[in-house]
Design an enzyme around this catalytic site. Structure first.
Site, PDB file in Angstrom:
ATOM      1  N   ASP A 129       0.861  -1.174   0.000  1.00  0.00           N
ATOM      2  CA  ASP A 129       0.000   0.000   0.000  1.00  0.00           C
ATOM      3  C   ASP A 129       0.908   1.238   0.000  1.00  0.00           C
ATOM      4  OD1 ASP A 129      -2.312  -1.674   0.469  1.00  0.00           O
ATOM      5  OD2 ASP A 129      -1.618  -1.809   2.553  1.00  0.00           O
ATOM      6  N   ASP A 133      -1.730  -2.713  -4.468  1.00  0.00           N
ATOM      7  CA  ASP A 133      -2.750  -3.080  -3.495  1.00  0.00           C
ATOM      8  C   ASP A 133      -3.574  -1.829  -3.172  1.00  0.00           C
ATOM      9  OD1 ASP A 133      -4.256  -4.560  -1.765  1.00  0.00           O
ATOM     10  OD2 ASP A 133      -2.688  -4.840  -0.273  1.00  0.00           O
ATOM     11  N   ASP A 184      -4.410   1.896   3.626  1.00  0.00           N
ATOM     12  CA  ASP A 184      -5.091   0.881   4.428  1.00  0.00           C
ATOM     13  C   ASP A 184      -4.927   1.205   5.901  1.00  0.00           C
ATOM     14  OD1 ASP A 184      -5.814  -0.403   2.132  1.00  0.00           O
ATOM     15  OD2 ASP A 184      -4.935  -2.337   2.649  1.00  0.00           O
ATOM     16  N   ARG A 226     -13.786   0.845  -2.738  1.00  0.00           N
ATOM     17  CA  ARG A 226     -13.197   1.116  -1.428  1.00  0.00           C
ATOM     18  C   ARG A 226     -12.879   2.599  -1.245  1.00  0.00           C
ATOM     19  NH1 ARG A 226      -9.090  -4.007  -0.192  1.00  0.00           N
ATOM     20  NH2 ARG A 226     -10.636  -5.644  -0.600  1.00  0.00           N
TER      21      ARG A 226
END
Length: 431
Positions: A209, A248, A252, A304
């Site tokens: 990330d 990714d 996060d 997301r």
């Protein structure tokens, strides 16, 4: 007046005309989070490295200098000012490293594909020489691009063009961190792993990330730009019938991270933008994952934005832009296990093939508070439309999320915030 006098007068006039801020620009590196500015303002607020002494204020221009300044993720108060573009995929001499430089033990993409082709390998988890070589190669890349950020740290970009390229900032167990005015792009994984049983058809999984909060608390991320710029996944080939993903998440927030404010930032050109809570069975996240997202722009993001499990998330005054021709768009707000999202005055811009009901997706979620939403300029009720369109396949959501946000800045109308975010979100745009 002589020529000399005229010249001197011109010099003096030029000095008088220099803007006051040209040589006296505000030092944003010692800024702290304002009171009440989201969840990161709780429990004493977020001050980052603002108390650092002069010996721990660094200006860094390359990976080696950045690594030295980070000091292995130490908790010593520190301010790190990023100047220009820093490429994490470089050796100690500053020379660029590509995927071939990391590959070891005989790893090769074509060899890996031949070894684990589902038609011959089946659905078992990859094992054996090529998977072992992939893991060894991946470890070599991780050693270069995973950068540990410790407690009491401020990382700030200088000027309007500070870039951290190819890096993954890891805030693991860190407390009191500020990241501002910085573009983070292309956390590119050279060695994705094939997972045969993911999603029924199998899928490629990547490791990095751009920013990962793992058990981190009191974090303020402000005026950053995060994207895949340079290597968009849509240009990658298809192997085993699945896109060969290289990235990714952009951000996060997992593993009981808590008290986080993300403001005035831009998330762009990416699949999975923000994951808050990484597992339905991670019950240790209960009471944590308190996050505020305000005045952010999500442009060309597939999904997301965010997806939430367990957390109390305040989502207000954000701007969402889905471009024409975005046929891979899935959803924006993901309501998952025990999540409690309080969404206010957000604006969505989409092409004609995307409907209001597409904006929200639920998995085991039960509640979503929403108000003041604009969809292509028109007020809509996300909750009512979600329930009306999805009641046959998804559980109806209630408006009672069990809490009401109290820590927040002024909440503008969606239309007012939409205009402000379009012009003010992202790196290089701090007023």
């Amino acid at each position: 007046m002589t020529h000399r006098q005229i010249a001197m007068a011109a010099v003096l006039l030029g000095l008088l005309c220099v803007p006051a801020h040209a040589d006296d620009a505000r030092d944003i590196s010692r800024d702290t989070l304002a009171p009440n500015d989201g969840w990161a303002a709780a429990d004493g607020g977020t001050t980052g490295g603002s108390t650092a002494d002069d010996a721990h204020v660094f200006t860094v221009r390359n990976r080696s200098e950045l690594v030295r300044a980070l000091d292995g993720g130490s908790s010593t108060p520190k301010i790190i000012r990023v100047a220009g573009t820093i490429d994490a995929n470089t050796d100690d001499d500053g020379d660029h490293l590509d995927c071939a430089d990391y590959a070891t033990d005989g790893y090769g993409t074509s060899k890996y594909l031949a070894a684990y082709d589902p038609r011959t390998w089946g659905s078992a988890k990859p094992s054996g020489p090529q998977e072992e070589a992939r893991q060894a190669s991946a470890a070599r890349q991780a050693e270069r691009i995973e950068l540990a950020v410790g407690s009491n740290t401020t990382i700030v970009g200088l000027g309007s063009s500070a870039v951290l390229k190819g890096a993954s900032l890891r805030l693991q167990g860190a407390n009191n961190v500020i990241v501002r005015n910085l573009e983070l792009r292309d956390a590119y994984d050279c060695f994705p792993v094939w997972q045969p049983n993911t999603g029924g058809l199998g899928d490629w999984k990547t490791a990095y990330d751009n920013i990962w909060l793992r058990g981190a608390t009191r974090v303020w991320i402000d005026h950053v730009t995060l994207s895949d710029k340079g290597h968009p996944d849509e240009r990658e080939p298809t192997y085993f019938g699945r896109n060969y993903l290289r990235h990714d998440g952009l951000l996060d927030i997992t593993n009981a991270s808590d008290l986080v404010t993300v403001s005035w930032s831009r998330f762009a050109d990416h699949d999975k933008a923000i994951l808050i809570g990484n597992g339905d069975t991670a019950t240790g996240d209960r009471g944590k994952l308190r996050v505020t997202l305000h005045h952010n722009e999500f442009e060309s993001v597939v999904q997301r934005a965010p997806r939430v499990r367990f957390g109390q998330v305040h989502l207000y005054n954000n701007r969402y832009v889905v471009p024409a021709g975005a046929h891979d768009y899935r959803y924006s707000v993901g309501v998952s296990t025990e999540s409690a999202i309080h969404a206010e005055n957000n604006a969505f811009h989409t092409p004609g093939h995307i409907e209001v009901a597409d904006l929200v997706k639920s998995w085991n979620g039960t509640a979503l508070h929403q108000s003041g939403t604009l969809f292509n300029g028109y007020p809509v009720d996300l909750l009512a439309i979600h329930n009306a369109y999805n009641s046959g396949s998804e559980r109806d959501l209630t408006a009672d999320v069990g809490w009401t946000p109290t820590l927040h800045t002024k909440i503008d109308s969606a239309a007012t915030a939409d205009r402000a975010v379009a012009h003010g979100a992202g790196a290089g745009r701090i007023p």
